[in-house]
Design an enzyme around this catalytic site. Structure first.
Site, PDB file in Angstrom:
ATOM      1  N   LYS A   4       1.003   4.105   7.363  1.00  0.00           N
ATOM      2  CA  LYS A   4       0.273   4.951   6.425  1.00  0.00           C
ATOM      3  C   LYS A   4       0.720   6.407   6.577  1.00  0.00           C
ATOM      4  O   LYS A   4       1.354   6.792   7.563  1.00  0.00           O
ATOM      5  CB  LYS A   4      -1.238   4.858   6.682  1.00  0.00           C
ATOM      6  CG  LYS A   4      -1.862   3.501   6.376  1.00  0.00           C
ATOM      7  CD  LYS A   4      -1.860   3.196   4.898  1.00  0.00           C
ATOM      8  CE  LYS A   4      -2.604   1.895   4.591  1.00  0.00           C
ATOM      9  NZ  LYS A   4      -1.888   0.717   5.084  1.00  0.00           N
ATOM     10  N   SER A  28       0.801  -1.223   0.000  1.00  0.00           N
ATOM     11  CA  SER A  28       0.000   0.000   0.000  1.00  0.00           C
ATOM     12  C   SER A  28       0.834   1.273   0.000  1.00  0.00           C
ATOM     13  O   SER A  28       0.304   2.356  -0.218  1.00  0.00           O
ATOM     14  CB  SER A  28      -0.946   0.021   1.211  1.00  0.00           C
ATOM     15  OG  SER A  28      -0.220   0.235   2.410  1.00  0.00           O
TER      16      SER A  28
END
Length: 236
Positions: A195, A157
């Site tokens: 993230k 990701s």
């Protein structure tokens, strides 16, 4: 592999950030590398960004962050030092581009033992950070100040931020971070994920660097920041 100029610029930016906390200006970089124009600096920065060594922070002036350092000295340094008379190992000192030979009776360089605390998801969140599994011995200049730990990345990701599945990320422990920072976030005290932090009013958004993943938004009481990304190690 980096060119000599790319390596010198990366080291210069890294040292300036360590000393002042602020990246050097383009004029300072041009002077340090003895280039005639800023366009050469732009090309070097773009090359370093494409290779995942630095990133530009959006909406901030002179906003550069060193994501990782190369595993070894700049190409050609050892060969130049040895004058073609066989291999002569060299190490990088703190100042830009300066090397010195390793002496047999010299004390080994200082290292910092960084605990590897398990795996972190760069994809769908996984269970909270595991217990310490082993340690990495790293040069102090790669870390800077503060307490650090390392995590093995699982998932894709964050690939557009230069973070790949199987990489090891170096994290500086903290409980606050600026918007745009890449963080280790603990969600609901159960899920750990790597993230980019975005703040949307009172809410916290955890943003992937891969369009295949959606941004997840949480109330502020559901997310605890465990640390901020300061470096990356990749094995080939």
């Amino acid at each position: 592999m980096l060119t000599r100029k790319q390596y010198d610029l990366l080291r210069f930016i890294h040292e300036r950030l360590k000393e002042t906390g602020v990246p050097p200006s383009f004029d300072e970089m041009k002077e340090a590398l003895d280039l005639r124009s800023k366009s050469g600096i732009h090309r070097l920065i773009t090359a370093l960004e494409e290779r995942g060594f630095i990133r530009r922070l959006p909406n901030r002036a002179r906003a550069l962050e060193v994501v990782r350092l190369p595993d070894s000295a700049a190409p050609g340094l050892a060969a130049a030092r040895s004058g073609g008379r066989g291999f002569s190992p060299s190490v990088i000192e703190g100042s830009l581009g300066r090397v010195r030979p390793v002496v047999d009776d010299e004390e080994p360089a200082a290292v910092v033992a960084v605990p590897v605390m398990g795996r972190i998801a760069a994809g769908s969140p996984i269970s909270a950070i595991q217990t310490r599994s082993n340690t990495l011995n790293l040069p102090p200049e790669m870390l800077g100040t503060g307490e650090h730990f390392a995590l093995e990345v699982r998932g894709d990701s964050m690939i557009e931020a230069g973070i790949l599945d199987g990489d090891t990320v170096l994290i500086r422990k903290c409980d606050t971070a600026d918007t745009g920072d890449i963080i280790v976030a603990l969600v609901d005290d159960e899920e750990a994920t790597l993230k980019r932090l975005r703040r949307k009013g009172a809410s916290i958004a955890l943003e992937a660097a891969n369009p295949a993943y959606e941004t997840r938004i949480f109330g502020p009481d559901r997310v605890r920041i465990q640390g901020r990304l300061v470096g990356l190690i990749r094995r080939y």
